[in-house]
Design a protein around this motif. Structure first.
Motif, PDB file in Angstrom:
ATOM      1  N   ASP A 243       0.634  28.162  11.245  1.00 16.55           N
ATOM      2  CA  ASP A 243       0.506  29.095  11.258  1.00 16.55           C
ATOM      3  C   ASP A 243      -0.171  30.655  10.153  1.00 16.55           C
ATOM      4  O   ASP A 243       0.139  31.570  10.146  1.00 16.55           O
ATOM      5  CB  ASP A 243       2.331  29.193  10.907  1.00 16.55           C
ATOM      6  N   SER A 244      -0.963  30.016   9.461  1.00 13.77           N
ATOM      7  CA  SER A 244      -1.742  31.292   8.288  1.00 13.77           C
ATOM      8  C   SER A 244      -3.219  30.418   8.410  1.00 13.77           C
ATOM      9  O   SER A 244      -3.097  29.619   8.365  1.00 13.77           O
ATOM     10  CB  SER A 244      -1.042  31.493   7.244  1.00 13.77           C
ATOM     11  N   ALA A 245      -3.592  30.986   8.323  1.00 11.75           N
ATOM     12  CA  ALA A 245      -5.434  30.941   7.473  1.00 11.75           C
ATOM     13  C   ALA A 245      -5.086  30.550   6.585  1.00 11.75           C
ATOM     14  O   ALA A 245      -4.301  30.953   5.691  1.00 11.75           O
ATOM     15  CB  ALA A 245      -6.285  32.066   7.733  1.00 11.75           C
ATOM     16  N   GLY A 246      -6.354  28.825   6.136  1.00  9.20           N
ATOM     17  CA  GLY A 246      -6.121  28.966   4.364  1.00  9.20           C
ATOM     18  C   GLY A 246      -7.119  29.959   3.633  1.00  9.20           C
ATOM     19  O   GLY A 246      -7.306  31.193   3.891  1.00  9.20           O
ATOM     20  N   THR A 247      -7.007  29.873   2.662  1.00  9.35           N
ATOM     21  CA  THR A 247      -7.774  30.639   2.045  1.00  9.35           C
ATOM     22  C   THR A 247      -8.931  29.436   0.777  1.00  9.35           C
ATOM     23  O   THR A 247      -8.988  28.597   0.653  1.00  9.35           O
ATOM     24  CB  THR A 247      -7.071  30.917   0.304  1.00  9.35           C
ATOM     25  N   SER A 248     -10.002  30.871   0.370  1.00  7.08           N
ATOM     26  CA  SER A 248     -10.813  29.877  -0.325  1.00  7.08           C
ATOM     27  C   SER A 248     -10.677  30.781  -1.136  1.00  7.08           C
ATOM     28  O   SER A 248     -11.568  29.849  -1.854  1.00  7.08           O
ATOM     29  CB  SER A 248     -12.338  30.318   0.122  1.00  7.08           C
ATOM     30  N   ASP A 249      -9.468  30.229  -2.041  1.00 11.51           N
ATOM     31  CA  ASP A 249      -9.886  30.904  -3.220  1.00 11.51           C
ATOM     32  C   ASP A 249     -10.881  31.498  -4.956  1.00 11.51           C
ATOM     33  O   ASP A 249     -11.439  30.845  -4.929  1.00 11.51           O
ATOM     34  CB  ASP A 249      -9.118  29.285  -4.454  1.00 11.51           C
ATOM     35  N   ASN A 250     -11.109  33.061  -3.985  1.00  5.82           N
ATOM     36  CA  ASN A 250     -12.214  33.394  -4.604  1.00  5.82           C
ATOM     37  C   ASN A 250     -12.553  33.219  -6.378  1.00  5.82           C
ATOM     38  O   ASN A 250     -11.936  34.130  -6.537  1.00  5.82           O
ATOM     39  CB  ASN A 250     -12.259  34.699  -3.717  1.00  5.82           C
ATOM     40  N   ILE A 251     -13.428  32.021  -6.394  1.00  8.89           N
ATOM     41  CA  ILE A 251     -13.486  32.035  -7.815  1.00  8.89           C
ATOM     42  C   ILE A 251     -14.942  33.178  -8.128  1.00  8.89           C
ATOM     43  O   ILE A 251     -14.959  33.021  -9.528  1.00  8.89           O
ATOM     44  CB  ILE A 251     -13.692  30.936  -8.125  1.00  8.89           C
ATOM     45  N   ALA A 252     -15.382  33.627  -7.347  1.00  9.87           N
ATOM     46  CA  ALA A 252     -16.624  33.899  -7.619  1.00  9.87           C
ATOM     47  C   ALA A 252     -17.499  35.233  -5.703  1.00  9.87           C
ATOM     48  O   ALA A 252     -17.027  33.679  -4.826  1.00  9.87           O
ATOM     49  CB  ALA A 252     -17.797  33.482  -7.938  1.00  9.87           C
ATOM     50  N   ALA A 253     -17.050  36.021  -5.513  1.00  3.81           N
ATOM     51  CA  ALA A 253     -16.758  36.368  -4.640  1.00  3.81           C
ATOM     52  C   ALA A 253     -18.219  36.524  -3.758  1.00  3.81           C
ATOM     53  O   ALA A 253     -19.218  37.037  -4.581  1.00  3.81           O
ATOM     54  CB  ALA A 253     -16.353  37.817  -3.771  1.00  3.81           C
ATOM     55  N   GLY A 254     -18.838  35.783  -2.842  1.00  4.96           N
ATOM     56  CA  GLY A 254     -20.652  35.342  -2.691  1.00  4.96           C
ATOM     57  C   GLY A 254     -20.035  37.101  -1.378  1.00  4.96           C
ATOM     58  O   GLY A 254     -19.551  36.991  -1.163  1.00  4.96           O
TER      59      GLY A 254
ATOM     60  N   VAL B  78      -8.452  35.884  21.440  1.00  4.15           N
ATOM     61  CA  VAL B  78      -8.566  35.118  20.681  1.00  4.15           C
ATOM     62  C   VAL B  78      -9.286  35.510  18.869  1.00  4.15           C
ATOM     63  O   VAL B  78      -8.358  35.740  17.950  1.00  4.15           O
ATOM     64  CB  VAL B  78      -9.900  33.558  20.612  1.00  4.15           C
ATOM     65  N   LEU B  79      -9.617  36.572  19.201  1.00  7.19           N
ATOM     66  CA  LEU B  79     -10.191  36.855  17.559  1.00  7.19           C
ATOM     67  C   LEU B  79      -9.383  37.608  17.064  1.00  7.19           C
ATOM     68  O   LEU B  79      -9.103  37.215  15.607  1.00  7.19           O
ATOM     69  CB  LEU B  79     -11.464  37.891  17.556  1.00  7.19           C
ATOM     70  N   ASP B  80      -8.620  38.523  18.144  1.00  3.86           N
ATOM     71  CA  ASP B  80      -7.352  39.190  17.322  1.00  3.86           C
ATOM     72  C   ASP B  80      -6.398  38.423  17.154  1.00  3.86           C
ATOM     73  O   ASP B  80      -5.893  38.164  15.860  1.00  3.86           O
ATOM     74  CB  ASP B  80      -6.005  39.845  19.003  1.00  3.86           C
ATOM     75  N   SER B  81      -6.285  37.253  17.587  1.00  4.92           N
ATOM     76  CA  SER B  81      -5.211  36.078  17.437  1.00  4.92           C
ATOM     77  C   SER B  81      -5.352  35.698  15.698  1.00  4.92           C
ATOM     78  O   SER B  81      -4.632  34.872  15.422  1.00  4.92           O
ATOM     79  CB  SER B  81      -4.746  35.641  18.395  1.00  4.92           C
ATOM     80  N   LEU B  82      -6.499  35.018  16.170  1.00  2.00           N
ATOM     81  CA  LEU B  82      -6.485  34.997  14.616  1.00  2.00           C
ATOM     82  C   LEU B  82      -6.818  35.540  13.353  1.00  2.00           C
ATOM     83  O   LEU B  82      -6.397  35.513  12.421  1.00  2.00           O
ATOM     84  CB  LEU B  82      -8.452  34.065  14.263  1.00  2.00           C
ATOM     85  N   GLN B  83      -7.144  36.558  13.905  1.00  2.00           N
ATOM     86  CA  GLN B  83      -6.966  38.188  12.909  1.00  2.00           C
ATOM     87  C   GLN B  83      -5.649  38.093  12.413  1.00  2.00           C
ATOM     88  O   GLN B  83      -5.559  38.199  11.204  1.00  2.00           O
ATOM     89  CB  GLN B  83      -7.096  39.261  12.983  1.00  2.00           C
ATOM     90  N   GLU B  84      -4.604  38.457  13.109  1.00  2.00           N
ATOM     91  CA  GLU B  84      -3.246  37.842  12.858  1.00  2.00           C
ATOM     92  C   GLU B  84      -2.501  36.938  12.166  1.00  2.00           C
ATOM     93  O   GLU B  84      -1.538  36.667  11.046  1.00  2.00           O
ATOM     94  CB  GLU B  84      -1.865  37.735  14.271  1.00  2.00           C
TER      95      GLU B  84
END
Ligand code: DON
Length: 561
Positions: free
Chosen positions: A350-361, A514-520
Motif C-alpha cells: 500500500d505504499s512505497a518503501g523509503t531509502s532513508d536519505n542519509i546523503a542525497a545521491g 501504471v506510472l500514475d498508480s505508482l506515483q499515488e
C-alpha cells in the motif's frame, strides 16, 4: 564520347561518400554458433575466428582487441573487464581483469583541504586512471582456454589500426563532442581532426605498433618494455600516478562465479570486484516468491516488487560491496535465503518503501556513457560473457602519446568519500574506499544462465549502475513474462538504485496508468532517454541459437552461422 571518363568522374564525385562498410543486424537465429556485440566490425571479426575453427574464447580475444581499434570510446586495451566462461565441459569460471588503484593512490586523493571531493579529478585526466587490466585478461583467458595461435587473434586488430576503418555518422557526431576534451589532455589523437566526416577512413599507426608488440610478446608487450615506458611517460607528463612497478605487478585473477538458483534456472555471474553477480542474485531471490507472470509485465504489482528488490540490493551494494581481497565482503550472508526473505519482510503493497536519505545521491547521467559487452556461444557449446570498459566515453580522454590508446577513468568507481555519489550517482563507504592495489567496485554483470542444468542464455550490457537491473529485467522478461529474446531486449526498462530514491524509466515503460498508480503509492519517477544496452544469446528448445542486440545502440550487431 571522349568526355565520358570525365563525366564518370564528375558523377562519381557527386555520389554520396560511401559511409561505412557494414550494416548492423539486431536479431537472428543461427544453427551452430552466435555472437552479439557492440559493433559489426568486431562481431564479424569474431565470426571469422569461429569459422576458422577458433572457439568462443579465441573469438572473444580477437573481438576485444578489434573493439579497441574500431570502438575506441569503450573498447580498449587501456581499461579492464570481466569474463564469465561456461565451457561445454567442466565448471564455469570467471576472470577478473578489472583495473587497480596505483601504489601511490590513497583514500583521500580526490579531496580538497576542506575534505570535499574535487569535481572532475576522478573522472578526467591522468589522476583518474587505474592500472589497466585488459591485456593481462585476454592473455590469461587465451592461455587457459584458447585454441588458435595468439598472433592470429591479434592480427585483425592490427589490420584495422594500420589500414583504417570508416567512421560512421554517429561516431563523427560523438567525436566532435569530445574534441575539446581530447585537446585538453593530448597534443593530438587520430580522432582530433575536425575535418573528418562520415566515411572518413581513420588510421591509427601508433596503436598498430602497440598491438604488434602485444602480438609478439603477449602480456609483456603491454606491461613491460616500450608500451610500459610510453604509459609511464604519459603519466609523468600529466601528473598521473601509474609507475613501471604498478604495471609489472598487475595480475588478472581467476575466481569462482556467484551462482543463484531461480526456479528451473541457475544464474552464473561475476563476483567482487563486481557488484553485479551479488546484486543480481539478491534481486532474483527477493522476487522469486511473487508470481510475476500472473501480475503481468510492468503491471503495478510487478514494478513494485522488482523496484523494492532493486532498492534493497543497491542499499547493500553501497554498504558491503568492494574488492573482496581488501574488504571482508559478507558474500554468504548477503546471498542467504533467510537474509533475503527478511530483507523483503517490510515491503508493503500500500505504499512505497523509503531509502532513508542519509546523503542525497544524484544520478549524474550527464555524459553519454559507453562500455561494451559481448556474448558468444560457439559450435561446441562453450559460452562467453564479457563486459569490458574504459568507464566514461573515451575514459579519462587521455591517449598514451606514442601508444595510440585511451586510458580509463575507472578510479571514479571507487567511493571518493563516504556517501558522496560518483558519476553514476552510486554511493559507497569503507568497502569501496581507495587503497593501493585495490580494484574499484563495478556494476558490470556478464552473466550466463542455465535451465535444468543446460546452457540457456548469455547476456550482459554496458550502462553503469543500470547494467544490473537491465540484466535482471531481460532475464525476467524471458523467464517470467514469456517474451522472445529480441522482445526481452527491446522492452522498455526501469531502474531503482536505492539512492537517489527515484525510479528511472525509459519513455515507453510503465504505460497504461501504471506510472500514475505508482506515483499515488509514493514512488518518484524520472524519465531518461535510454539505459543499459543488452547483447544476448539464447539456446532455443531445438538447440539453435537466438542472438539479440539492442536497438538502443545503432551499431549493436549479431552474427553467426
Ligand atoms: O564498472 C562499472 O560499473 C562502470 N565503470 C561501467 C561503466 C559503464 O557501463 C559506462 N556505460 N555505459
Amino acid at each position: 564520347m571522349k568526355y565520358f571518363p570525365l563525366l564518370l568522374l564528375v558523377l562519381l564525385g557527386c555520389r554520396e561518400t560511401p559511409r561505412v562498410d557494414y550494416e548492423a543486424q539486431k536479431s537472428a537465429s543461427f544453427p551452430t554458433a552466435a555472437i552479439a556485440g557492440p559493433h559489426p566490425l568486431a562481431t564479424q571479426t569474431g565470426l571469422e575466428i569461429l569459422r576458422r575453427g577458433g572457439n568462443a574464447i579465441d573469438a572473444a580475444v580477437a573481438m576485444q582487441l578489434t573493439m579497441a581499434v574500431v570502438f575506441p570510446r569503450a573498447g580498449n586495451i587501456g581499461g579492464g573487464g570481466f569474463l564469465v566462461y561456461r565451457p561445454a565441459q567442466g565448471e564455469p569460471v570467471t576472470l577478473d581483469y578489472r583495473e587497480i588503484a596505483p601504489a601511490a593512490a590513497g583514500r583521500d586523493m580526490y579531496l580538497d583541504s576542506l575534505g570535499d571531493v574535487t569535481d572532475g579529478l576522478s573522472t578526467r585526466g591522468h589522476l583518474a586512471v587505474g592500472v589497466p587490466g585488459t591485456v593481462a585478461g585476454i592473455v590469461a583467458m587465451h592461455e587457459r582456454f584458447g585454441s588458435l595461435p595468439w598472433a592470429e587473434l591479434v592480427q585483425p586488430a592490427i589490420d584495422f589500426a594500420r589500414d583504417g576503418y570508416r567512421l560512421s555518422e554517429s561516431e563523427i557526431g560523438r567525436l566532435k563532442r569530445y574534441h575539446a576534451d581530447f585537446a585538453e589532455f593530448n597534443e593530438s589523437t587520430p580522432f582530433s581532426d575536425s575535418s573528418m566526416v562520415a566515411g572518413t577512413q581513420v588510421q591509427q599507426p601508433d596503436l598498430a605498433a602497440t598491438l604488434t608488440r602485444i602480438q609478439a610478446e603477449g602480456h609483456a608487450g603491454f606491461y613491460e618494455g616500450e608500451t610500459a615506458d610510453l604509459i609511464v611517460a604519459e603519466m609523468e607528463s600529466g601528473g598521473g600516478l601509474i609507475t613501471r612497478e604498478d604495471l609489472r605487478n598487475y595480475e588478472a585473477k581467476w575466481k569462482a562465479p556467484i551462482t543463484k538458483d531461480y526456479r528451473d534456472y541457475r544464474l552464473i555471474s561475476m563476483p567482487p570486484s563486481s557488484s553485479g553477480g551479488i546484486a543480481l542474485a539478491q534481486m532474483v531471490e527477493m522476487v522469486e516468491p511473487y508470481p510475476l507472470d500472473d501480475y503481468g509485465f510492468q503491471s503495478v504489482r510487478s514494478v513494485q516488487v522488482i523496484a523494492e528488490a532493486m532498492r534493497r540490493a543497491y542499499a547493500d551494494r553501497a554498504e558491503y560491496l568492494g574488492d573482496a581481497d581488501f574488504y571482508p565482503v559478507p558474500v554468504d550472508s548477503l546471498l542467504s535465503d533467510d537474509y533475503l526473505k527478511a530483507r523483503m519482510s517490510d515491503f508493503r503493497w500500500d505504499s512505497a518503501g523509503t531509502s532513508d536519505n542519509i546523503a542525497a545521491g544524484q544520478v549524474a547521467m550527464k555524459e553519454n556513457f559507453e562500455t561494451t559487452h559481448i556474448s558468444i556461444v560457439d559450435s561446441l557449446g562453450n559460452a562467453v560473457s564479457i563486459t569490458t570498459t574504459l568507464n566514461g566515453n573515451f575514459g579519462s580522454k587521455v591517449m598514451v602519446d606514442g601508444g595510440g590508446f585511451f586510458l580509463n577513468n575507472e578510479m571514479d568507481d571507487f567511493s571518493a568519500k563516504p556517501g558522496v555519489p560518483n558519476m553514476f550517482g552510486l554511493v559507497g563507504k569503507e568497502a569501496n574506499a581507495i587503497q593501493p592495489g585495490k580494484r574499484m567496485l563495478s556494476s558490470m554483470t556478464p552473466t550466463i544462465v542455465e535451465k535444468d542444468g543446460n546452457l540457456f542464455m548469455v547476456l550482459g550490457a554496458p550502462g553503469g549502475s543500470t547494467i544490473i537491473t537491465a540484466v535482471l529485467q531481460t532475464f525476467l522478461n524471458v523467464a517470467e513474462y514469456g517474451m522472445t529474446l529480441p522482445e526481452a531486449v527491446d522492452a522498455p526498462r526501469f531502474h531503482h538504485q536505492w539512492l537517489p530514491d527515484e525510479i528511472l524509466y525509459e519513455k515507453d515503460a510503465l504505460g497504461g496508468g501504471v506510472l500514475d498508480s505508482l506515483q499515488e503509492l509514493g514512488y518518484t519517477f524520472r524519465e531518461v532517454n535510454s539505459m543499459a544496452v543488452i547483447k544476448a544469446v539464447q539456446v532455443l528448445p531445438d538447440g539453435s541459437l537466438q542472438a539479440a542486440a539492442d536497438p538502443r545502440n545503432p551499431d549493436d550487431d549479431v552474427e553467426g552461422y
